[in-house]
Design an enzyme around this catalytic site. Structure first.
Site, short mmCIF file in Angstrom:
data_model
loop_
_atom_site.label_atom_id
_atom_site.label_comp_id
_atom_site.label_asym_id
_atom_site.label_seq_id
_atom_site.Cartn_x
_atom_site.Cartn_y
_atom_site.Cartn_z
N GLY A 68 0.84 -1.19 0.00
CA GLY A 68 0.00 0.00 0.00
C GLY A 68 0.87 1.24 0.00
O GLY A 68 1.99 1.23 0.53
N GLN A 78 3.04 9.83 1.32
CA GLN A 78 4.32 9.12 1.32
C GLN A 78 5.17 9.44 0.09
O GLN A 78 6.35 9.08 0.05
CB GLN A 78 4.09 7.60 1.37
CG GLN A 78 3.52 7.12 2.70
CD GLN A 78 3.39 5.62 2.70
OE1 GLN A 78 2.40 5.09 2.21
NE2 GLN A 78 4.40 4.92 3.22
N CYS A 103 6.02 -0.38 7.13
CA CYS A 103 5.65 0.79 6.33
C CYS A 103 6.85 1.22 5.51
O CYS A 103 7.98 1.27 6.02
CB CYS A 103 5.22 1.91 7.28
SG CYS A 103 4.75 3.41 6.42
N LEU A 104 6.62 1.54 4.25
CA LEU A 104 7.72 1.96 3.38
C LEU A 104 8.37 3.25 3.88
O LEU A 104 9.52 3.52 3.56
CB LEU A 104 7.23 2.13 1.94
CG LEU A 104 6.77 0.84 1.24
CD1 LEU A 104 6.10 1.16 -0.09
CD2 LEU A 104 7.92 -0.14 1.06
N HIS A 114 -4.30 1.07 7.54
CA HIS A 114 -2.92 1.58 7.62
C HIS A 114 -2.75 2.78 6.68
O HIS A 114 -2.21 3.82 7.08
CB HIS A 114 -1.94 0.46 7.26
CG HIS A 114 -0.51 0.88 7.22
ND1 HIS A 114 0.45 0.41 8.09
CD2 HIS A 114 0.16 1.76 6.41
CE1 HIS A 114 1.62 0.98 7.83
NE2 HIS A 114 1.47 1.80 6.80
N GLU A 115 -3.25 2.65 5.45
CA GLU A 115 -3.10 3.74 4.48
C GLU A 115 -3.97 4.94 4.86
O GLU A 115 -3.56 6.09 4.70
CB GLU A 115 -3.44 3.26 3.06
CG GLU A 115 -2.57 2.13 2.53
CD GLU A 115 -1.08 2.37 2.73
OE1 GLU A 115 -0.64 3.53 2.62
OE2 GLU A 115 -0.35 1.40 3.02
N HIS A 151 -2.34 7.27 7.14
CA HIS A 151 -1.40 8.20 6.51
C HIS A 151 -2.11 9.50 6.11
O HIS A 151 -1.51 10.57 6.15
CB HIS A 151 -0.75 7.58 5.28
CG HIS A 151 0.39 6.65 5.59
ND1 HIS A 151 1.52 7.05 6.26
CD2 HIS A 151 0.58 5.34 5.31
CE1 HIS A 151 2.36 6.03 6.39
NE2 HIS A 151 1.81 4.97 5.82
NI NI Z 1 2.67 3.06 5.66
#
Ligand code: NI
Length: 182
Positions: free
Chosen positions: A44, A49, A97-98, A139-140, A143
């Site tokens: 995701g 991000q 998470c990236l 999760h997204e 953000h």
């Molecule tokens: Ni993330």
């Protein structure tokens, strides 16, 4: 085009993202987000991000199909999403998470959610998601609200994480994909 992924410490990750309107450039931006996500082998990616404070995220469960069959073919764009319902029943999954390379922690979240959102063509949908699909979305969605998953772990775990988070915020940690840090 592969976009740099903003790492923890970048102010855009702490902003409340804003609703967006359809523009001619948006399709290409979404294509770039998918390309970036695939290259980073994530499941995701939210617009903040990649530096845009917009209410938009993309998911692609193909990396997870083996462990989580419900992610088979789960590839979707969510624009201006609105969380309508969250189940009282929770579940626990380990998240990463990236934007927080090298960190993973168990996070408790609702097992099932109902979401209203627009797809890439700005068509409105109202769908229910469960288990790992719901997990990726929540999760997204976080953000877009300026949260990261470590905001949701226990105070003890957070204390233990502190040095790792500081190292990322201070630009001492890199990633195997293209990124932007302090
Ligand atoms: Ni993330």
């Amino acid at each position: 085009m592969i976009l740099p992924i903003y790492l923890y410490g970048q102010p855009v990750l702490r902003k409340q993202a804003e609703e967006i309107e359809n523009t001619p450039e948006l399709k290409q931006f979404i294509a770039d987000m998918y390309e970036t996500l695939t290259q980073a082998e994530g499941c995701g990616l939210a617009a903040p991000q990649v530096g845009k404070p917009w209410r938009l995220f993309v998911v692609d469960g193909s990396e997870l199909e083996e462990d989580y069959p419900e992610c088979l073919g789960f590839k979707k764009t969510f624009i201006n999403p609105e969380l309508l319902e969250e189940s009282e029943e929770n579940c626990t999954y380990s998240e990463g998470c990236l934007s927080l390379p090298g960190i993973s922690e168990n996070v408790i979240r609702p097992r099932t959610i109902k979401l209203r959102y627009l797809d890439e063509d700005f068509k409105e949908h109202e769908d229910t998601f469960t288990d790992f699909q719901a997990r990726i979305i929540l999760h997204e969605y976080d953000h877009l609200e300026g949260h990261v998953f470590t905001d949701r772990i226990s105070p003890i775990r957070k204390t233990l994480m502190r040095n790792k988070l500081l190292a990322i915020a201070k630009g001492k940690v890199g990633a195997r994909y293209k990124y932007k840090r302090q």
